[in-house]
Design a protein around this motif. Structure first.
Motif, PDB file in Angstrom:
ATOM      1  N   LEU A 282      70.895  37.517  27.142  1.00 20.66           N
ATOM      2  CA  LEU A 282      72.266  37.199  27.532  1.00 20.66           C
ATOM      3  C   LEU A 282      72.651  37.944  28.800  1.00 20.66           C
ATOM      4  O   LEU A 282      73.259  37.373  29.723  1.00 20.66           O
ATOM      5  N   ALA A 283      72.301  39.219  28.874  1.00 19.89           N
ATOM      6  CA  ALA A 283      72.636  40.034  30.033  1.00 19.89           C
ATOM      7  C   ALA A 283      71.963  39.492  31.301  1.00 19.89           C
ATOM      8  O   ALA A 283      72.570  39.467  32.379  1.00 19.89           O
ATOM      9  N   LEU A 284      70.719  39.032  31.169  1.00 22.27           N
ATOM     10  CA  LEU A 284      70.020  38.454  32.315  1.00 22.27           C
ATOM     11  C   LEU A 284      70.716  37.182  32.791  1.00 22.27           C
ATOM     12  O   LEU A 284      70.896  36.962  34.007  1.00 22.27           O
ATOM     13  N   GLU A 285      71.126  36.348  31.850  1.00 27.34           N
ATOM     14  CA  GLU A 285      71.789  35.094  32.189  1.00 27.34           C
ATOM     15  C   GLU A 285      73.122  35.332  32.898  1.00 27.34           C
ATOM     16  O   GLU A 285      73.517  34.569  33.784  1.00 27.34           O
ATOM     17  N   MET A 286      73.819  36.409  32.513  1.00 28.49           N
ATOM     18  CA  MET A 286      75.155  36.663  33.044  1.00 28.49           C
ATOM     19  C   MET A 286      75.162  37.713  34.149  1.00 28.49           C
ATOM     20  O   MET A 286      76.228  38.104  34.622  1.00 28.49           O
ATOM     21  N   ASP A 287      73.985  38.170  34.553  1.00 31.59           N
ATOM     22  CA  ASP A 287      73.870  39.213  35.572  1.00 31.59           C
ATOM     23  C   ASP A 287      74.664  40.456  35.165  1.00 31.59           C
ATOM     24  O   ASP A 287      75.469  40.995  35.936  1.00 31.59           O
ATOM     25  N   VAL A 288      74.425  40.884  33.953  1.00 36.38           N
ATOM     26  CA  VAL A 288      75.105  42.044  33.368  1.00 36.38           C
ATOM     27  C   VAL A 288      74.048  43.075  32.994  1.00 36.38           C
ATOM     28  O   VAL A 288      72.952  42.718  32.555  1.00 36.38           O
ATOM     29  N   LYS A 289      74.361  44.341  33.146  1.00 39.68           N
ATOM     30  CA  LYS A 289      73.458  45.399  32.706  1.00 39.68           C
ATOM     31  C   LYS A 289      73.753  45.733  31.246  1.00 39.68           C
ATOM     32  O   LYS A 289      74.917  45.846  30.854  1.00 39.68           O
TER      33      LYS A 289
END
Length: 338
Positions: A282-289
């Motif tokens: 999910l973090a990769l998809e949303m560009d979130v760390k």
């Protein structure tokens, strides 16, 4: 500043020493799993008595492991809630007494604030602000964290917490105690295509959770199919996937709603490997760390209490001799530090 941390909120006795310059110097943990296993759950009176037996020896061991003497300590932090009142009283009484005897300050720490900050013991550590998913046996919450003590609860479980639902579902499937880890291990052997469980409260707006219906769904599925090891594993797999998908969907919503770019996962259930995989994707998809504590710091531990206590003592907070514990303690009542 060097702080002794004590955690006794439930069925694990945790002690640690944190130094502001050197970081975590030593920590140790005693689990009561074997003590409570014959009863299928935590027996509060037994938990309290075992904390009494184990706490002082653990303090002595951690002092020795960290090469610390009492005169080198600058404060004692202890969990004051939420949790089992008898267990909390053990840690608070001993922690406050040690601070008084050593003539150093003491600070009462909120158990969930400790979990919230546990990922800051890692490197790299998250910085404020961030979104936190607190997911444990007693709590499932999405929290917008602006700074230490400034917490906005965006959503929480309206009934069973995720960890509690794991434990109850494991029990109805006849798995051992503790149920959550046993169910997760069994789920890895299941067929993910056989059963599909609902994703509760994801078909409506909002960030609250509800997991009690999943437990009921698991029970009815078990009762209406051939009761064998494969069915048990397939139900465990479907249940785990439903919980993880639900948590991921709500995290996505919360990140979109807040615009935050850092996601912290904490609490006992955050050690679940499939949850970590799902939220990392999910973090990769949303560009979130995304940040996690190491598995040993996902469950209750003294290190997170020592660190939270260090932050509050450094900011000038301390408690009087007239301490108290709080079995229920909303995080909204915590004081904000500048």
């Amino acid at each position: 500043m060097r702080i002794l941390g004590i955690e006794t909120s439930c069925d694990e006795t945790g002690v640690a020493i944190y130094d502001g310059e050197q970081g975590l110097l030593a920590h140790d943990l005693y689990s009561q799993v074997a003590l409570h296993a014959p009863y299928g759950g935590v027996v509060p009176e037994l938990a309290s008595r075992d904390h009494i037996r184990k706490l002082i020896p653990l303090v002595e061991k951690v002092l020795q492991d960290s090469h610390s003497e009492p005169h080198q300590l600058h404060g004692v932090a202890y969990t004051a809630g939420p949790g089992l009142i008898g267990a909390l009283l053990v840690g608070a009484t001993i922690g406050r007494s040690l601070a008084w005897a050593w003539q150093i300050p003491a600070i009462a720490v909120h158990h969930m604030e400790g979990h919230l900050l546990a990922s800051m013991l890692e490197s790299p550590a998250p910085t404020f602000p961030f979104l936190a998913l607190l997911v444990s046996g007693g709590h499932t919450q999405l929290v917008q964290v602006e700074q230490l003590g400034k917490y906005l609860i965006l959503g929480e479980s309206l009934d069973d917490a995720a960890g509690e639902a794991f434990d109850k579902t494991a029990k109805l499937l006849g798995l051992g105690y503790p149920g959550g880890p046993a169910l997760a291990r069994l789920a890895s052997q299941g067929n993910s295509h056989r059963f599909h469980f609902p994703r509760p409260m994801t078909n409506r707006p909002g960030l609250d959770f509800s997991f009690s219906g999943l437990k009921t769904h698991a029970l009815s599925t078990w009762q209406t199919h051939e009761q064998n090891d494969q069915t048990r594993a397939d139900i465990a797999c479907a249940f785990e996937e439903a919980v993880i998908d639900t948590l991921a969907i709500k995290c996505r919503r919360a990140l979109q709603q807040t615009g935050l770019k850092r996601l912290v996962i904490a609490g006992g259930v955050s050690a679940n490997e499939r949850l970590r995989t799902g939220l990392t994707q999910l973090a990769l998809e949303m560009d979130v760390k995304v940040y996690y504590p190491r598995p040993i710091f996902c469950t209750d531990n003294g290190a997170m209490i020592a660190y939270a206590g260090y932050l509050r003592l450094t900011a000038g907070q301390s408690d009087s001799l007239a301490f108290k514990v709080r079995p229920r303690w909303p995080m909204s009542e915590l004081s904000q530090l500048q």
